[in-house]
Design a protein around this motif. Structure first.
Motif, short mmCIF file in Angstrom:
data_model
loop_
_atom_site.label_atom_id
_atom_site.label_comp_id
_atom_site.label_asym_id
_atom_site.label_seq_id
_atom_site.Cartn_x
_atom_site.Cartn_y
_atom_site.Cartn_z
N PHE A 120 -0.73 4.23 15.97
CA PHE A 120 -1.21 2.96 15.46
C PHE A 120 -1.26 3.06 13.93
O PHE A 120 -1.35 4.16 13.39
CB PHE A 120 -2.60 2.63 16.03
N PRO A 121 -1.17 1.92 13.25
CA PRO A 121 -1.19 1.98 11.78
C PRO A 121 -2.57 2.35 11.25
O PRO A 121 -3.59 1.94 11.79
CB PRO A 121 -0.80 0.56 11.37
N ILE A 122 -2.58 3.13 10.19
CA ILE A 122 -3.81 3.51 9.51
C ILE A 122 -3.62 3.16 8.04
O ILE A 122 -2.62 3.53 7.43
CB ILE A 122 -4.11 5.01 9.67
N PHE A 123 -4.59 2.44 7.48
CA PHE A 123 -4.50 1.97 6.11
C PHE A 123 -5.67 2.51 5.29
O PHE A 123 -6.77 2.65 5.80
CB PHE A 123 -4.53 0.45 6.06
N MET A 124 -5.43 2.76 4.03
CA MET A 124 -6.47 3.16 3.08
C MET A 124 -7.08 1.88 2.52
O MET A 124 -6.36 1.01 2.01
CB MET A 124 -5.87 4.00 1.96
N ASP A 125 -8.39 1.75 2.61
CA ASP A 125 -9.11 0.58 2.11
C ASP A 125 -9.46 0.82 0.64
O ASP A 125 -10.62 0.97 0.28
CB ASP A 125 -10.35 0.33 2.96
N LYS A 126 -8.45 0.83 -0.21
CA LYS A 126 -8.63 1.16 -1.64
C LYS A 126 -9.57 0.19 -2.36
O LYS A 126 -10.24 0.57 -3.31
CB LYS A 126 -7.28 1.17 -2.35
N MET A 127 -9.59 -1.06 -1.91
CA MET A 127 -10.45 -2.06 -2.56
C MET A 127 -11.76 -2.28 -1.78
O MET A 127 -12.55 -3.15 -2.12
CB MET A 127 -9.70 -3.39 -2.69
N ASN A 128 -11.97 -1.51 -0.73
CA ASN A 128 -13.16 -1.62 0.12
C ASN A 128 -13.34 -3.01 0.72
O ASN A 128 -14.45 -3.43 1.02
CB ASN A 128 -14.42 -1.23 -0.64
N ARG A 129 -12.24 -3.69 0.93
CA ARG A 129 -12.30 -5.04 1.50
C ARG A 129 -12.92 -5.02 2.90
O ARG A 129 -13.80 -5.82 3.20
CB ARG A 129 -10.88 -5.60 1.55
N TYR A 130 -12.46 -4.12 3.75
CA TYR A 130 -12.96 -4.07 5.12
C TYR A 130 -14.29 -3.34 5.21
O TYR A 130 -15.13 -3.67 6.05
CB TYR A 130 -11.91 -3.45 6.05
N VAL A 131 -14.52 -2.37 4.36
CA VAL A 131 -15.81 -1.69 4.32
C VAL A 131 -16.91 -2.68 3.95
O VAL A 131 -17.97 -2.71 4.56
CB VAL A 131 -15.77 -0.48 3.37
N SER A 151 -4.18 -4.34 20.19
CA SER A 151 -3.78 -3.98 18.84
C SER A 151 -4.85 -3.05 18.28
O SER A 151 -6.03 -3.39 18.27
CB SER A 151 -3.67 -5.25 17.99
N VAL A 152 -4.45 -1.86 17.84
CA VAL A 152 -5.36 -0.87 17.26
C VAL A 152 -4.98 -0.67 15.81
O VAL A 152 -3.81 -0.46 15.49
CB VAL A 152 -5.30 0.47 18.03
N VAL A 153 -5.98 -0.71 14.93
CA VAL A 153 -5.76 -0.52 13.50
C VAL A 153 -6.82 0.43 12.96
O VAL A 153 -8.00 0.26 13.23
CB VAL A 153 -5.85 -1.86 12.73
N GLY A 154 -6.38 1.45 12.22
CA GLY A 154 -7.30 2.39 11.59
C GLY A 154 -7.46 2.06 10.11
O GLY A 154 -6.50 1.68 9.44
N ILE A 155 -8.69 2.21 9.63
CA ILE A 155 -9.00 1.97 8.22
C ILE A 155 -9.68 3.22 7.67
O ILE A 155 -10.68 3.67 8.23
CB ILE A 155 -9.95 0.76 8.04
N ILE A 156 -9.16 3.76 6.58
CA ILE A 156 -9.79 4.89 5.90
C ILE A 156 -10.61 4.32 4.74
O ILE A 156 -10.05 3.72 3.83
CB ILE A 156 -8.75 5.88 5.35
N PRO A 157 -11.94 4.48 4.79
CA PRO A 157 -12.77 3.96 3.69
C PRO A 157 -12.44 4.66 2.37
O PRO A 157 -12.12 5.85 2.34
CB PRO A 157 -14.19 4.30 4.13
N LYS A 158 -12.52 3.90 1.30
CA LYS A 158 -12.27 4.43 -0.05
C LYS A 158 -13.14 5.65 -0.33
O LYS A 158 -12.68 6.62 -0.93
CB LYS A 158 -12.56 3.33 -1.07
N LEU A 196 -10.48 -2.35 15.73
CA LEU A 196 -10.48 -1.83 14.38
C LEU A 196 -11.35 -0.58 14.38
O LEU A 196 -12.47 -0.61 14.90
CB LEU A 196 -11.05 -2.86 13.41
N VAL A 197 -10.84 0.52 13.84
CA VAL A 197 -11.61 1.75 13.78
C VAL A 197 -11.63 2.28 12.36
O VAL A 197 -10.59 2.40 11.72
CB VAL A 197 -11.10 2.82 14.78
N PHE A 198 -12.83 2.52 11.86
CA PHE A 198 -12.96 3.18 10.57
C PHE A 198 -12.83 4.66 10.85
O PHE A 198 -13.53 5.22 11.69
CB PHE A 198 -14.29 2.81 9.91
N ILE A 199 -11.90 5.29 10.13
CA ILE A 199 -11.47 6.63 10.50
C ILE A 199 -11.36 7.51 9.25
O ILE A 199 -11.10 7.01 8.16
CB ILE A 199 -10.11 6.51 11.23
N SER A 200 -11.62 8.78 9.43
CA SER A 200 -11.41 9.76 8.36
C SER A 200 -10.58 10.90 8.95
O SER A 200 -10.98 11.49 9.96
CB SER A 200 -12.74 10.29 7.84
#
Length: 170
Positions: free
Chosen positions: A87-98, A60-67, A33-37
């Protein structure tokens, strides 16, 4: 799967809005899991390495963009076009993963299995900070952690990442 094709078709924009129930992290399999901007130069630099580690290890690689990254859709589009993440990159709109992992920097890397953080920190020691990088990498932290986890060997569980600070005010 080439996720950039989905992005340009407009399909990934839906995924960027919410992934709460999508099960993006395989609990039984080792996941990076990578927090990414998309605007962070170090995140841009590591896209090639993330594609490579996904292909060479089957990880498995997953990118997360912090809110709080405040990125525009046009910046995400440019990131996909210029750096071609596979790899998929998702926006963490609810800050669940942050909230769950509390990253400080983008990129910050997490090796996860069964909801446990097995490694947290930098990909390697290439960057000392946002403006300083080494010409030669001496420590491949993520690769060493993967190797050690698979063989049940001791390894460094946490290192200090370098990159763009994630604003804590949400």
């Amino acid at each position: 799967m080439n996720y950039s094709k989905f992005f340009f078709a407009g399909c990934l924009l839906v995924a960027l809005c919410s992934f709460k129930n999508k099960g993006i992290i395989n609990r039984d399999k080792l996941t990076l899991l990578v927090f990414i901007s998309p605007t962070c130069p170090i995140c841009q630099y590591y896209c090639y390495d993330l594609n490579k580690i996904k292909d060479s290890t089957g990880l498995s690689v997953v990118g997360i963009i912090p809110k709080s990254s405040f990125v525009k859709k046009s910046e995400i589009s440019a990131f996909y076009k210029n750096y071609k993440p596979e790899f998929p990159i998702f926006m963490d709109k609810m800050n669940r993963y942050v909230k769950k992992y509390d990253p400080d920097i983008t990129p910050e890397f997490y090796l996860l299995r069964n909801d446990s953080v097995l490694y947290r920190g930098a990909f390697n020691d290439k960057f000392l900070d946002i403006a300083k990088k080494k010409s030669v990498v001496q420590n491949q932290y993520v690769y060493k952690a993967i190797y050690s986890i698979e063989r049940q060997l001791p390894y460094e569980h946490r290192t200090q990442p370098a990159g763009c600070i994630i604003p804590k005010k949400q």
